[in-house]
Design a protein around this motif. Structure first.
Motif, short mmCIF file in Angstrom:
data_model
loop_
_atom_site.label_atom_id
_atom_site.label_comp_id
_atom_site.label_asym_id
_atom_site.label_seq_id
_atom_site.Cartn_x
_atom_site.Cartn_y
_atom_site.Cartn_z
N VAL A 197 -52.56 -81.22 -19.80
CA VAL A 197 -53.03 -80.26 -20.72
C VAL A 197 -51.84 -79.09 -20.68
CG1 VAL A 197 -54.59 -78.15 -20.73
CG2 VAL A 197 -55.42 -80.54 -19.97
N MET A 198 -51.70 -78.44 -21.95
CA MET A 198 -50.51 -77.70 -22.22
C MET A 198 -51.14 -76.33 -22.46
SD MET A 198 -47.84 -80.17 -24.36
CE MET A 198 -46.67 -78.79 -24.31
N GLN A 199 -52.41 -76.58 -22.85
CA GLN A 199 -53.25 -75.27 -23.46
C GLN A 199 -54.59 -75.59 -23.25
OE1 GLN A 199 -51.56 -73.37 -27.08
NE2 GLN A 199 -53.35 -72.67 -27.68
N PHE A 200 -55.40 -74.60 -23.02
CA PHE A 200 -56.97 -74.73 -23.25
C PHE A 200 -57.63 -73.41 -23.46
CE2 PHE A 200 -56.41 -72.79 -18.86
CZ PHE A 200 -57.70 -71.97 -18.85
N ASN A 201 -58.88 -73.57 -24.17
CA ASN A 201 -59.87 -72.34 -24.13
C ASN A 201 -61.06 -72.87 -24.10
OD1 ASN A 201 -59.08 -73.12 -27.24
ND2 ASN A 201 -60.89 -72.15 -27.17
N GLU A 202 -62.18 -71.90 -23.57
CA GLU A 202 -63.52 -72.49 -23.52
C GLU A 202 -64.17 -72.21 -24.67
OE1 GLU A 202 -67.41 -71.56 -20.54
OE2 GLU A 202 -65.60 -70.27 -20.19
N ASN A 203 -64.99 -73.24 -25.00
CA ASN A 203 -65.72 -72.99 -26.52
C ASN A 203 -67.05 -72.17 -26.08
OD1 ASN A 203 -63.91 -74.63 -27.98
ND2 ASN A 203 -64.65 -76.43 -26.87
N ASP A 204 -67.29 -71.26 -26.99
CA ASP A 204 -68.47 -70.35 -26.65
C ASP A 204 -69.62 -70.77 -27.55
OD1 ASP A 204 -67.72 -69.48 -29.10
OD2 ASP A 204 -66.84 -67.54 -28.57
N LYS A 205 -70.64 -70.11 -27.47
CA LYS A 205 -71.96 -70.58 -28.26
C LYS A 205 -71.51 -70.75 -29.83
CE LYS A 205 -75.28 -68.75 -25.18
NZ LYS A 205 -76.04 -67.70 -24.94
N ASN A 206 -70.56 -69.91 -30.41
CA ASN A 206 -70.33 -69.69 -31.76
C ASN A 206 -69.69 -70.97 -32.10
OD1 ASN A 206 -71.20 -67.20 -32.10
ND2 ASN A 206 -69.31 -66.22 -31.55
N TYR A 207 -68.79 -71.46 -31.14
CA TYR A 207 -68.13 -73.01 -31.52
C TYR A 207 -69.50 -73.98 -31.99
CZ TYR A 207 -66.52 -77.36 -30.39
OH TYR A 207 -66.02 -78.71 -30.56
N PHE A 208 -70.60 -74.12 -31.10
CA PHE A 208 -71.32 -75.07 -31.34
C PHE A 208 -72.10 -74.58 -32.46
CE2 PHE A 208 -70.81 -75.12 -26.58
CZ PHE A 208 -70.21 -76.36 -26.51
N LYS A 209 -72.44 -73.45 -32.85
CA LYS A 209 -72.93 -73.21 -34.13
C LYS A 209 -72.23 -73.50 -35.18
CE LYS A 209 -75.51 -68.96 -32.49
NZ LYS A 209 -75.73 -67.48 -32.38
N GLU A 210 -70.94 -73.31 -35.23
CA GLU A 210 -70.12 -73.69 -36.28
C GLU A 210 -70.06 -75.24 -36.31
OE1 GLU A 210 -66.57 -71.82 -35.51
OE2 GLU A 210 -67.14 -69.97 -35.94
N LEU A 211 -69.95 -76.05 -35.36
CA LEU A 211 -69.92 -77.48 -35.40
C LEU A 211 -71.46 -77.92 -36.10
CD1 LEU A 211 -68.75 -80.10 -34.46
CD2 LEU A 211 -69.85 -79.70 -32.07
N LEU A 212 -72.37 -77.42 -35.23
CA LEU A 212 -73.74 -77.76 -36.03
C LEU A 212 -73.74 -77.51 -37.86
CD1 LEU A 212 -76.31 -76.46 -33.17
CD2 LEU A 212 -75.75 -78.96 -33.74
N VAL A 213 -73.25 -76.41 -38.20
CA VAL A 213 -73.21 -76.13 -39.56
C VAL A 213 -72.42 -77.21 -40.30
CG1 VAL A 213 -72.47 -74.57 -41.34
CG2 VAL A 213 -73.72 -73.97 -39.28
N LYS A 214 -71.28 -77.77 -39.73
CA LYS A 214 -70.33 -78.96 -40.42
C LYS A 214 -70.83 -80.01 -40.30
CE LYS A 214 -65.95 -76.57 -38.85
NZ LYS A 214 -64.65 -76.77 -37.88
N ILE A 215 -71.84 -80.35 -39.39
CA ILE A 215 -72.69 -81.67 -39.32
C ILE A 215 -73.76 -81.85 -40.30
CG2 ILE A 215 -73.94 -83.10 -37.88
CD1 ILE A 215 -72.61 -82.22 -35.51
N LYS A 216 -74.17 -80.58 -40.31
CA LYS A 216 -75.44 -80.47 -41.23
C LYS A 216 -74.68 -80.60 -42.68
CE LYS A 216 -79.29 -77.35 -42.75
NZ LYS A 216 -79.73 -76.23 -42.44
#
Length: 219
Positions: A197-216
């Motif tokens: 790992v060279m860089q990281f960030n934690e995914n918050d609830k907005n990430y999962f909301k955006e992911l569900l929108v993209k899947i939909k």
């Protein structure tokens, strides 16, 4: 390096804090270029870089080794995963030069000084819907991940401070992160693909909301 000077040139000590702010500003404006992949892609492609090395010019005895040139030429990969396994007792520490990060015994051969700092190396298992993968975080990245510096963390482990260690567990276990880095297949007691790992960030609830929108939207 070549340094050109004239009678107007001023030479002074480097302001580490100012330099750190300049680097942060630079990387915010110029983030790492990367390709987004899932865990199964990383594991399968790490196996492609393993090559057979035959011993004594025969095809009967051979060993497996990793093609290091492929790792150096590898593009950065971004993966998302949930932390599912992290053992404090398997954490590694080592000492190195405070300036160049080189390991040494008496005097750093690069800096010609004897000033050491403690480096922590974490091995963490993450998972997504395609599989599980071990990742390695070290130095400042590892300290930011667990929320404490290497010296304090080493004391927690040495003293078996269950309160502080549980706080770290609650901070990272079963949380979802995005990681950017490189990967390779490692050989040893436990052969496996390892993602550095060279860089990281934690995914918050907005990430999962955006992911569900993209899947939909893709359905």
């Amino acid at each position: 390096y070549d340094l050109n000077c004239n009678n107007c040139t001023e030479i002074g000590p480097c302001d580490d804090q100012q330099r750190e702010e300049e680097l942060k500003d630079f990387y915010n404006k110029h983030p790492y270029p990367y390709e987004y992949k899932d865990i199964s892609y990383v594991i399968l492609n790490s196996l492609k870089n393993i090559q057979f090395k035959f011993l004594q010019d025969t095809k009967d005895d051979y060993i497996l080794e990793y093609n290091g040139s492929n790792y150096n030429m590898q593009k950065l990969i971004k993966i998302n995963g949930t932390v599912i396994n992290f053992n404090h007792n398997e954490t590694n520490f080592y000492e190195c030069c405070v300036f160049c990060n080189k390991k040494y015994e008496e005097v750093c051969p690069n800096c010609l000084i004897d000033r050491k700092k403690l480096i922590v190396v974490l091995n963490v298992e993450i998972s997504d819907c395609t599989g599980n993968l071990w990742i390695e975080l070290s130095g400042e990245i590892a300290e930011n991940f667990i929320g404490t510096n290497a010296e304090e963390y080493a004391k927690f482990i040495k003293n078996n401070d269950s309160f502080q260690l549980n706080k770290i567990n609650q901070r990272i276990l079963y949380h979802n992160y995005s990681f950017i880095g490189k990967y390779k297949y490692t050989f040893g007691e436990d052969n496996k693909c390892l993602f550095y790992v060279m860089q990281f960030n934690e995914n918050d609830k907005n990430y999962f909301k955006e992911l569900l929108v993209k899947i939909k939207d893709s359905l």
